[in-house]
Each structure stands twice: as C-alpha cells, then as structure tokens.
Design a protein around this motif. Structure first.
Motif, short mmCIF file in Angstrom:
data_model
loop_
_atom_site.label_atom_id
_atom_site.label_comp_id
_atom_site.label_asym_id
_atom_site.label_seq_id
_atom_site.Cartn_x
_atom_site.Cartn_y
_atom_site.Cartn_z
N LEU A 1 -3.93 -4.73 7.12
CA LEU A 1 -3.38 -3.75 8.06
C LEU A 1 -4.06 -3.85 9.41
O LEU A 1 -3.41 -3.74 10.46
CB LEU A 1 -3.54 -2.34 7.49
N ASP A 2 -5.37 -4.07 9.42
CA ASP A 2 -6.10 -4.24 10.68
C ASP A 2 -5.59 -5.46 11.44
O ASP A 2 -5.36 -5.40 12.65
CB ASP A 2 -7.60 -4.39 10.41
N ARG B 1 -0.05 4.25 12.82
CA ARG B 1 -0.12 3.56 14.11
C ARG B 1 0.85 2.39 14.17
O ARG B 1 1.48 2.14 15.20
CB ARG B 1 -1.55 3.07 14.37
N LEU C 1 -3.74 3.72 9.79
CA LEU C 1 -3.27 2.41 10.24
C LEU C 1 -1.76 2.28 10.06
O LEU C 1 -1.06 1.73 10.93
CB LEU C 1 -3.99 1.31 9.44
N LEU D 1 -2.08 -4.75 12.82
CA LEU D 1 -2.10 -3.83 13.95
C LEU D 1 -2.63 -4.53 15.20
O LEU D 1 -2.10 -4.32 16.31
CB LEU D 1 -2.97 -2.61 13.62
N LYS E 1 -7.99 6.35 6.29
CA LYS E 1 -7.97 5.27 7.27
C LYS E 1 -6.73 4.40 7.06
O LYS E 1 -6.06 4.01 8.03
CB LYS E 1 -9.23 4.42 7.16
N ARG E 2 -6.42 4.07 5.82
CA ARG E 2 -5.22 3.27 5.55
C ARG E 2 -3.98 4.00 6.04
O ARG E 2 -3.10 3.40 6.66
CB ARG E 2 -5.10 2.99 4.05
N GLU F 1 -6.55 -3.00 3.51
CA GLU F 1 -6.97 -2.47 4.80
C GLU F 1 -7.21 -3.59 5.81
O GLU F 1 -6.85 -3.47 6.98
CB GLU F 1 -8.23 -1.62 4.63
#
Length: 395
Positions: free
Chosen positions: A87-88, A12, A9, A91, A5-6, A84
């Motif tokens: 990063l969320d 993206r 991200l 993003l 998942k990291r 994480e």
C-alpha cells in the motif's frame, strides 16, 4: 494501530483516484452515460418538459451514485488484500504520478467484478488512477522493470498502475510525403530532411559543437569494457547541446526534471542565448521518456504530461518515400524501432536508396512539438527540443 494505518492508506488511495470531466475533456469515457454539462442525460426530444428533464437528471445521478458506490466497494476490497508495504508503494507511485521509484504491487491473478463484468486487478487500478477510459488489459504493456514484464500467465500480477503504459493503437498514416519536391530543388537543402545521421552531418557546422564533444558522457574505465546499445544526442533546433550520452543498461530515463531521477538529465545541459520557444518547450519535458531495449525492439514510454512525436525507419512505409511521424500521448508507449523490420529495411536500402546515404538505425523523438506533412514544421530541426537515438548494430 496496524489496522488504522492500513485503513488510512486505503482512504488516501481512494481520494487520489482520477475523476474524469463530465464533458470528457480529458479524453476519457463518460462511464457509459451520455451526460450533458448539467449531469443529466441528453434526450432526443427537441423540447422536453421541465418535469421530464428533472426526472431524467435524478435518474442519471442515481445511476452514477450506484456505480460510484460499487466501484468504491470493489476497490476497497482489492486494496485491503494488500500488505502495508505494498500500500505504501502504491500510494507513493500514485501521489508522485510515477515520479518516485516504486516497487511492484503483486496480487493473485484473480478477476474482480465491476458493473457485471470481470476485470483483472491491474486493469481496475489502471482505470482508477490513470486512464478512466481503459477497457481491456491488452491495451496495457508492463514496463521492463516490472515483475509482470514478459510473464503472460503467472500466478500473480503487478497492479502498480505506474509500472504499465498504454499501447499506441494503429492509426492512419499521413499523406505521402516527397523528400525533395520539384519546388524544393531551388531551395537550400535542409539537412534535417536527408537520410544522414544528424550527429555526423551537422556536428562540424554547429558553433556549439567541437570534435571533443563526441566523447561519451558516461565513459569510465569500467564502462569502456561494456558494450552499449545506443547513443543519445539532444538537439535544440539545429544545435546539438551537450555530449553524446551512451547507454549500457537495458533502459534509460531521459528527462528534464524527475524526482530521484537517474539517467540523462536534459535540465543540466547549459546553452547561452536560448530562445523563449526553446525555454517553454524544455519546461514541458518534465519526466520525459523511458527508452528500453527489449527482445523485439526499442520502446519509448512517454512519462511527461505532453505528447512526444516519433519517427524511425521501421515506422515509415517500406519502399516508399514517406515520412511517418507518430504522436504518442502521455502515459502511452510505442515500439520506436523493430529489429526484424530493420533487417529487411537494411537489405532494401542497399537496393532502393542508392541515390544517397541512409541511416537505418536512427530514431528521432521531439518533445511537445510535431513535424512533418501534418504540421507547420516540415523538418525536425524546426522543433525546439528533440532527441536522436543512434542505435548500435550490436543487439
């Protein structure tokens, strides 16, 4: 699963970076390469051979590829240091272009190296996601809600590019402007060019405004007890639309359409028989502006995709009958009102402006359309959509 998942991200975010036009049409730099439309170097020879042009084109593409690879490696290295949750947040800010509220993305204040030069993390991500021509961290100003605001040399720094704005640099003032030239003496006096507050002079003349409209749009039993620092009036040409919006918090968003927006929503103000010009201009307000009261003065940050235009007593040249209208591009901020200069101006106004009323605490901001000596619109009342910020004397 956590690692994948990291990594997703990070990928993206890399795909969301700003890629400047080859022709520099977005006003950004060309990565140090003087590239033509075909991606090859411009060369001084009048008629270089096809072989030379092809060789130089290959060299240019090779250099750009190396720079791109270096930028990607440095970016991935920085982003992989983030948790994480950070990063969320990053993003969300990047994909909404600052439209969604996002938290600070804090990293250690250690410099990264790109192209042989050192750069702080917030400069790198600012170049990557917003301003490819950004050169120096001194060009950036943290917004008031950012944890980096007011902290010059803390151990960490926020690298959320939408928690920063670019500072408007100095520019040459327009030619001197006479508020009432001899040729204008035979014309009806336009109230937009006087020094009166628009709210005071035009409220009774507008068919859309009644004395009751001067009530505070955000009044409540609790709000009355608090002191406000400004009132905001929204105008379309010479007509004030809606009530005064009173601001109590240190900052306020003024917008037409903002995801999860909280503040003064101009899109909700209704008016019959709007002209097509006003409708088009209103559609350009978008995320609008962020107006903030800070220790040194009042700042306006342009969050929209179109320029705004600003005039205030502290932007004009002291003791001169000039009209300075500053153009503020998207992503930039400007100090629209300087408290220290205002104190001096109020003193000189009593001496030098005795020929008429003068409001030293009024700031005017027009969306998308400029006015003044450099534009066809001489007065702000010719602008389709504009704001008057009436500042309180209570600091």
């Amino acid at each position: 699963m956590f690692r994948s998942k990291r990594s997703g991200l990070v990928r993206r975010l890399w795909r969301s970076r700003v890629i400047p036009d080859r022709d520099g049409g977005d006003g950004s730099a060309r990565s140090g390469h003087d590239l033509g439309a075909t991606g090859s170097f411009k060369i001084p020879e009048k008629n270089p051979s096809a072989e030379i042009r092809a060789r130089r084109g290959r060299e240019a593409r090779s250099r750009l590829l190396l720079l791109e690879q270096e930028l990607k490696a440095v970016t991935y290295s920085l982003l992989k240091r983030l948790k994480e949750r950070s990063l969320d947040s990053l993003l969300e800010a990047v994909e909404s272009r600052g439209g969604m509220p996002s938290g600070c993305v804090l990293v250690a204040r250690t410099e990264v190296r790109l192209g042989g030069q050192a750069a702080p993390p917030h400069l790198l991500l600012g170049k990557l996601f917003r301003w490819p021509d950004l050169q120096h961290p001194a060009e950036l100003k943290p917004l008031c809600e950012c944890q980096s605001f007011g902290v010059a040399d803390g151990p960490t720094v926020c690298c959320n590019p939408y928690h920063f704005s670019r500072l408007c640099g100095p520019e040459s003032p327009p030619p001197p402007y006479s508020r009432l030239s001899p040729n204008d003496e035979q014309k009806p006096l336009d109230l937009s060019d006087s020094t009166l507050s628009y709210t005071e002079t035009e409220a009774t003349n507008s068919p859309n405004v009644t004395p009751g409209d001067f009530s505070d749009a955000s009044t409540s039993p609790d709000a009355v007890k608090r002191s406000h620092w400004c009132n905001v009036a929204y105008w379309e040409h010479r007509t004030r639309v809606g009530r005064l919006y009173t601001v109590y918090e240190q900052s306020v968003s003024i917008f037409y359409d903002l995801p999860q927006g909280n503040g003064f929503c101009l899109g909700q103000l209704n008016l019959e028989n709007r002209s097509e010009t006003v409708r088009r201009t209103r559609s350009k307000i978008g995320y609008g502006i962020l107006l903030s009261k800070e220790p040194d003065g009042v700042w306006a940050y342009n969050r929209s995709e179109h320029p705004i235009f600003v005039n205030s007593p502290t932007l004009d040249i002291p003791n001169c009958r000039t009209l300075i209208v500053r153009k503020v591009m998207p992503g930039y901020s400007i100090k629209v009102f300087d408290y220290e200069k205002s104190c001096l101006l109020q003193h000189t106004a009593d001496l030098d402006y005795a020929d008429g009323p003068y409001d030293p605490n009024s700031v005017r901001i027009s969306f998308a359309k400029g006015w003044g000596p450099c534009y066809s619109r001489q007065f702000i009342t010719s602008c389709p959509c504009w704001l008057e910020i009436l500042l309180s004397n209570n600091r």
